[in-house]
Design an enzyme around this catalytic site. Sequence first.
Site, PDB file in Angstrom:
ATOM      1  N   SER A 158      73.783  33.027  66.350  1.00  0.00           N
ATOM      2  CA  SER A 158      72.649  31.896  66.533  1.00  0.00           C
ATOM      3  C   SER A 158      71.203  32.539  67.004  1.00  0.00           C
ATOM      4  CB  SER A 158      73.275  30.928  67.572  1.00  0.00           C
ATOM      5  OG  SER A 158      72.339  29.989  68.132  1.00  0.00           O
ATOM      6  N   TYR A 180      76.984  30.034  76.072  1.00  0.00           N
ATOM      7  CA  TYR A 180      76.853  29.996  74.569  1.00  0.00           C
ATOM      8  C   TYR A 180      76.057  31.133  74.306  1.00  0.00           C
ATOM      9  CZ  TYR A 180      76.300  28.261  70.074  1.00  0.00           C
ATOM     10  OH  TYR A 180      76.053  27.707  68.451  1.00  0.00           O
TER      11      TYR A 180
HETATM   12  P1  NDP Z   1      80.808  22.165  64.071  1.00  0.00           P
HETATM   13  O1  NDP Z   1      81.409  21.592  65.506  1.00  0.00           O
HETATM   14  O2  NDP Z   1      80.157  21.115  63.271  1.00  0.00           O
HETATM   15  O3  NDP Z   1      82.198  22.850  63.159  1.00  0.00           O
HETATM   16  C1  NDP Z   1      82.854  23.817  63.968  1.00  0.00           C
HETATM   17  C2  NDP Z   1      83.833  24.424  62.959  1.00  0.00           C
HETATM   18  O4  NDP Z   1      84.445  25.442  63.694  1.00  0.00           O
HETATM   19  C3  NDP Z   1      84.864  23.266  62.656  1.00  0.00           C
HETATM   20  O5  NDP Z   1      85.362  23.563  61.304  1.00  0.00           O
HETATM   21  C4  NDP Z   1      85.999  23.671  63.859  1.00  0.00           C
HETATM   22  O6  NDP Z   1      87.143  23.202  63.131  1.00  0.00           O
HETATM   23  C5  NDP Z   1      86.073  25.206  63.863  1.00  0.00           C
HETATM   24  N1  NDP Z   1      86.421  25.424  64.988  1.00  0.00           N
HETATM   25  C6  NDP Z   1      85.854  24.951  66.576  1.00  0.00           C
HETATM   26  N2  NDP Z   1      86.858  25.419  67.263  1.00  0.00           N
HETATM   27  C7  NDP Z   1      87.983  26.194  66.587  1.00  0.00           C
HETATM   28  C8  NDP Z   1      89.174  26.926  67.010  1.00  0.00           C
HETATM   29  N3  NDP Z   1      89.506  26.978  68.417  1.00  0.00           N
HETATM   30  N4  NDP Z   1      89.756  27.406  66.047  1.00  0.00           N
HETATM   31  C9  NDP Z   1      89.495  27.306  64.714  1.00  0.00           C
HETATM   32  N5  NDP Z   1      88.416  26.764  64.225  1.00  0.00           N
HETATM   33  C10 NDP Z   1      87.664  26.152  65.210  1.00  0.00           C
HETATM   34  O7  NDP Z   1      79.855  23.328  64.269  1.00  0.00           O
HETATM   35  P2  NDP Z   1      78.783  24.085  63.241  1.00  0.00           P
HETATM   36  O8  NDP Z   1      79.256  23.940  62.081  1.00  0.00           O
HETATM   37  O9  NDP Z   1      77.560  23.449  63.799  1.00  0.00           O
HETATM   38  O10 NDP Z   1      78.801  25.539  63.858  1.00  0.00           O
HETATM   39  C11 NDP Z   1      79.381  26.490  63.116  1.00  0.00           C
HETATM   40  C12 NDP Z   1      78.951  27.865  63.527  1.00  0.00           C
HETATM   41  O11 NDP Z   1      77.598  28.015  63.460  1.00  0.00           O
HETATM   42  C13 NDP Z   1      79.406  27.963  65.165  1.00  0.00           C
HETATM   43  O12 NDP Z   1      79.700  29.429  65.453  1.00  0.00           O
HETATM   44  C14 NDP Z   1      78.185  27.807  65.849  1.00  0.00           C
HETATM   45  O13 NDP Z   1      78.228  28.490  66.870  1.00  0.00           O
HETATM   46  C15 NDP Z   1      77.097  28.351  64.903  1.00  0.00           C
HETATM   47  N6  NDP Z   1      75.663  27.687  64.881  1.00  0.00           N
HETATM   48  C16 NDP Z   1      75.535  26.392  64.680  1.00  0.00           C
HETATM   49  C17 NDP Z   1      74.249  26.006  64.772  1.00  0.00           C
HETATM   50  C18 NDP Z   1      73.937  24.504  64.657  1.00  0.00           C
HETATM   51  O14 NDP Z   1      72.720  24.040  64.994  1.00  0.00           O
HETATM   52  N7  NDP Z   1      74.775  23.695  64.279  1.00  0.00           N
HETATM   53  C19 NDP Z   1      73.029  26.826  65.082  1.00  0.00           C
HETATM   54  C20 NDP Z   1      73.412  28.275  65.260  1.00  0.00           C
HETATM   55  C21 NDP Z   1      74.762  28.707  65.207  1.00  0.00           C
HETATM   56  P3  NDP Z   1      88.210  21.999  63.841  1.00  0.00           P
HETATM   57  O15 NDP Z   1      87.361  20.988  63.695  1.00  0.00           O
HETATM   58  O16 NDP Z   1      89.186  21.968  62.627  1.00  0.00           O
HETATM   59  O17 NDP Z   1      88.742  22.500  65.077  1.00  0.00           O
END
Ligand code: NDP
Length: 246
Positions: free
Chosen positions: A141, A155
Amino acid sequence: TQIFSNKVALVTGGSRGIGAAIVRRLARDGAAVAFTYSSSPGPAQELAQAINAAGGRALAIKADSADAAAVQAAVAQTVAAYSGLDILVNNAGILLRGTLDEFSLENFDRMLAVNVRPVFVAAKAAAPHMKEGGRIITIGSVVAERSAFPGASIYSMTKSALVGMVRGLAIDLAPRGITVNNVQPGPTATDMNPADGPHADIITGLVPLGRLGKDDEIAGMVAYLAGPEAGFVTGASLTIDGGYLA
Ligand code: NDP
């Protein structure tokens, strides 16, 4: 033939958001894609079914990233299902906020357990299966470089940790022709950072391009790094942020 024909990918956290966009993109371009989920079985199964119904190959695997054995089993299941592993995308992540006085030790440990530790666990499990040309990609990020808001210290720490881990893994795996890179999205419209959320206007105001990123745009950079054109890119953290850090 498509760019990822004969390639096998594993995406962690592929049920929603950026991870789901990466799954769709790699599958669209011909890869067999396994992906993990934790608490969203419905969206995960729907995504896999939609890809398989359209002639692609996708497999949803329940695996909490905080559970090392589950992550290792997801790697093994991917290799067994699709006869190998070429591309690992460590996308799963959580955002727990709180200023120093608010943030608990339990949440500190949870953040490391989901955002950092499984990246090591998955890379360690996946690399032995990868041939020359293998790809390991993490989703970091921009907070690794600019924390910007109160309550984001831990974070930010987890995403900064990936910058260092990726540099080191890139050197470790270079002799085997496996590249390791980190994609650093800026604010991207997902459940984690909703376009209609209470702070969306403030965040958008910090982005010179004046909007949030789209999950498909992040997936495009991942597809570039996963592809043959990116063979000389390794150890890098690449920003995709609408100018947020500019
Ligand atoms: P979301 O919260 O929309 O989605 C998160 C995803 O990660 C879901 O598919 C969820 O699956 C999965 N997940 C969360 N916890 C676990 C766990 N313990 N085990 C397995 N899977 C898990 O997040 P984003 O799509 O926004 O984020 C994706 C990545 O991008 C992250 O690493 C985030 O930090 C990074 N990011 C996001 C930004 C943003 O602005 N959105 C900016 C910069 C980085 P489930 O629901 O099935 O648990």
